[in-house]
Enzyme design. Structure first.
Site, PDB file in Angstrom:
ATOM      1  N   VAL A 125      -4.184  -6.783  13.672  1.00  0.00           N
ATOM      2  CA  VAL A 125      -3.866  -6.166  14.958  1.00  0.00           C
ATOM      3  C   VAL A 125      -2.851  -5.064  14.681  1.00  0.00           C
ATOM      4  O   VAL A 125      -1.783  -5.330  14.116  1.00  0.00           O
ATOM      5  CB  VAL A 125      -3.279  -7.182  15.951  1.00  0.00           C
ATOM      6  CG1 VAL A 125      -2.955  -6.494  17.276  1.00  0.00           C
ATOM      7  CG2 VAL A 125      -4.242  -8.334  16.175  1.00  0.00           C
ATOM      8  N   GLY A 134       2.240  -3.197   7.501  1.00  0.00           N
ATOM      9  CA  GLY A 134       3.347  -3.532   8.398  1.00  0.00           C
ATOM     10  C   GLY A 134       4.688  -2.981   7.956  1.00  0.00           C
ATOM     11  O   GLY A 134       4.790  -2.201   7.016  1.00  0.00           O
ATOM     12  N   ASN A 142      -8.892   3.815  -7.966  1.00  0.00           N
ATOM     13  CA  ASN A 142      -9.795   3.947  -9.108  1.00  0.00           C
ATOM     14  C   ASN A 142      -9.956   5.397  -9.571  1.00  0.00           C
ATOM     15  O   ASN A 142      -8.967   6.064  -9.848  1.00  0.00           O
ATOM     16  CB  ASN A 142     -11.146   3.294  -8.787  1.00  0.00           C
ATOM     17  CG  ASN A 142     -10.989   1.829  -8.440  1.00  0.00           C
ATOM     18  OD1 ASN A 142     -10.131   1.153  -8.989  1.00  0.00           O
ATOM     19  ND2 ASN A 142     -11.784   1.323  -7.527  1.00  0.00           N
TER      20      ASN A 142
END
Length: 561
Positions: free
Chosen positions: A285, A534, A483
């Site tokens: 979320v 976050g 990568n």
């Protein structure tokens, strides 16, 4: 004789003429640091710095996994000088419910890949890129691309040899072993139900099988790491920040008058899909601040919501419960969610029994601090639908024991968006193989929210060649610098997406490092959103701090749009 040779040498280099110019200029300025100013003046005539050494080493990322660091040294005014270094982030495609054996195999593969990448940097690439100007990004990336293509061909050749040997061994074994008796093939068709008073089962269209993941060549980190290190070195030598250097590369050395910061997608909650709670539909979320706020104001608002959500989750007894309906039709109170800790994405980890429970708790947290979802803050949901598919049932498991077909998923999302209009973005609401349903959901919801492909998008290597992002009607794509991706690839891809009117989102991989270069790339490339995770882990917070610093710098220079 020596004096005559010296005089000829200095005249050939125009030393007397330039010394006279410098001294005349200094006479007018009369600087406090005379020799410093003289050195600055003459340095304009020195040779351009060139790469003299690359150093690759194995280091740890933000979650303690091995990754690659690339360090660049250049010859600057006849001296070897360390210019910069970068640390690559690593991306794992390991699902949350992976078996222990699978995780161990993935860790071994990661260690081998980092070890090979270190070898490539210290040996082949070190030799290949020596004496190249770090400001020549195009040439550097071309050389890196050619090197990688050769490595891919080498691997294919080795695999073909191995396949040939296996075929020979099988042929020898077939000559020795007796041929097995032929058995009639078992019928796979299901008996049709019919007759009077009986329901006729309508045969459902089978779902497209999962496409195999793009193979990752062992050592490919070296390509992306070296390309990014060269870009950072070029910016350092040109005395400009990396975000401006990236913008100059994208716009053919034309400096933009104004620059826009990407909107942050800040992950607030990580909903574990393998937790005892029922909800599996949502993985992340995310909070998206309104565009009219500055980045600093938006982050402060996100932090306020995070503190209130933490308070509610730490005291579940005080959290308002959600009335749900049991199988018998009776109303029952849902178990309030609890805080389980901080995830590797740097956000709160918890679980829910329904999507409504999650969203109503979010509304409660915002209301408690005087904010309104849909006005003061918006939501984005990362559904990671590829992790929900039960291939035996050919349906998505959105709640424990509750399954929906791809068509039913589209109808469900339409219902969710009508009920909760403050959700303005869905990431991977369907698998990439369900193209028909992607078309349906884009037609139904394309004007109401962003429909973004992350794992559902074509791999970067294929996207660059065929310019098809797999989901033609989606709003945009999450690009990750991992990568063998090169800086030139990102510049080219964002140009393709801009031309197709798709938005660009730069995303942070699961195994993030403390390197902040991704933020500069996002600003320089003009990304619409930046998905960093976050605000609770150092390697992720460092990137938000970098974005704050860029905002201040652009505002001070009058270049912030």
């Amino acid at each position: 004789r020596l004096r005559r040779e010296a005089a000829e040498y200095y005249r050939g280099q125009r030393v007397p003429e330039r010394m006279e110019e410098a001294l005349n200029a200094l006479l007018a300025l009369r600087p406090e640091d005379l020799y410093g100013e003289l050195a600055n003046y003459l340095s304009k005539f020195s040779k351009a710095p060139v790469i003299c050494k690359l150093v690759g080493r194995k280091v740890l990322d933000g979650v303690g996994q091995p990754t690659l660091e690339v360090e660049i040294y250049c010859t600057v005014k006849n001296y070897e000088k360390r210019i910069c270094s970068i640390v690559m982030a690593t991306h794992s495609q390991m699902p949350e419910n992976a078996l222990a054996e699978t995780i161990q195999a993935d860790e071994k593969e990661r260690n081998d890949s980092v070890h090979t990448a270190v070898e490539w940097v210290n040996e082949s690439l070190n030799t290949m890129l020596r004496d190249l100007e770090p400001t020549d990004q195009c040439q550097a990336d071309k050389m890196l691309g050619d090197y990688f293509a050769n490595k891919v061909e080498e691997k294919k050749g080795i695999e073909k040899q191995g396949e040939g040997q296996e075929e020979e061994e099988e042929e020898k074994a077939a000559k020795v072993a007796p041929a097995p008796a032929l058995c009639p093939p078992a019928s796979t068709s299901k008996p049709k139900k019919g007759g009077k008073g009986k329901k006729v089962l309508v045969e459902e269209k089978p779902i497209p099988p999962a496409e195999p993941a793009e193979p990752v060549l062992c050592g490919s980190l070296a390509i992306g790491g070296t390309s990014l290190a060269i870009a950072k070195a070029g910016a350092t030598i040109c005395h400009v920040p990396l975000y401006l250097y990236t913008a100059l590369l994208k716009h053919n050395q034309e400096s933009p008058k104004e620059m826009t910061l990407p909107l942050p997608m800040v992950t607030l909650l990580n909903c574990e899909k393998n937790s005892p709670t029922k909800l599996k539909l949502v993985k992340e979320v995310m909070l998206i601040p309104p565009a009219e706020l500055s980045f600093k104001q938006g982050i402060e608002r996100v932090l306020d919501i995070q503190k209130e959500m933490t308070r509610l989750l730490e005291s579940p007894g005080k959290t308002p419960g959600l009335q749900t309906e049991s199988k018998k039709g009776k109303a029952q109170k849902a178990v309030p969610p609890t805080l389980k800790g901080i995830s590797r994405l740097g956000c709160l980890t918890t679980g829910y029994d329904s999507l409504e429970q999650l969203l109503l708790l979010m509304q409660t947290a915002c209301n408690n601090i005087g904010l309104q979802l849909g006005r003061d803050m918006y939501l984005a949901l990362n559904c990671a639908a590829h992790e929900l598919m039960d291939y035996d049932k050919e349906k998505y498991e959105i709640l424990t024991g509750t399954f929906k077909s791809p068509d039913e998923m589209v109808a469900m999302y339409v219902e969710i968006m009508n009920k909760f209009p403050f959700i303005i973005a869905l990431i991977d609401p369907l698998r990439k193989e369900d193209r028909e349903q992607w078309s349906s959901i884009c037609c139904a919801l394309g004007s109401k929210c962003y429909l973004i492909a992350e794992d559902a998008a074509t791999e970067i290597s294929k996207l660059k060649t065929d310019q098809n992002i797999n989901i033609a009607m989606c709003s945009g794509v999450v690009l990750k610098y991992i990568n063998q991706t090169k800086v030139s690839d990102l510049i080219e891809l964002t140009g393709i997406l801009d031309g197709q009117r798709h938005i660009t989102i730069l995303g942070s991989p699961d195994g993030e490092s403390s390197d902040e270069s991704l933020v500069d790339l996002a600003v320089g490339l003009g990304a619409r959103f930046l998905k960093l995770g976050g605000l609770c882990r150092g390697e992720r917070v460092a990137k938000y701090n970098r974005l704050l610093a860029i905002e201040e710098e652009l505002a001070a220079n009058g270049a912030l749009r």
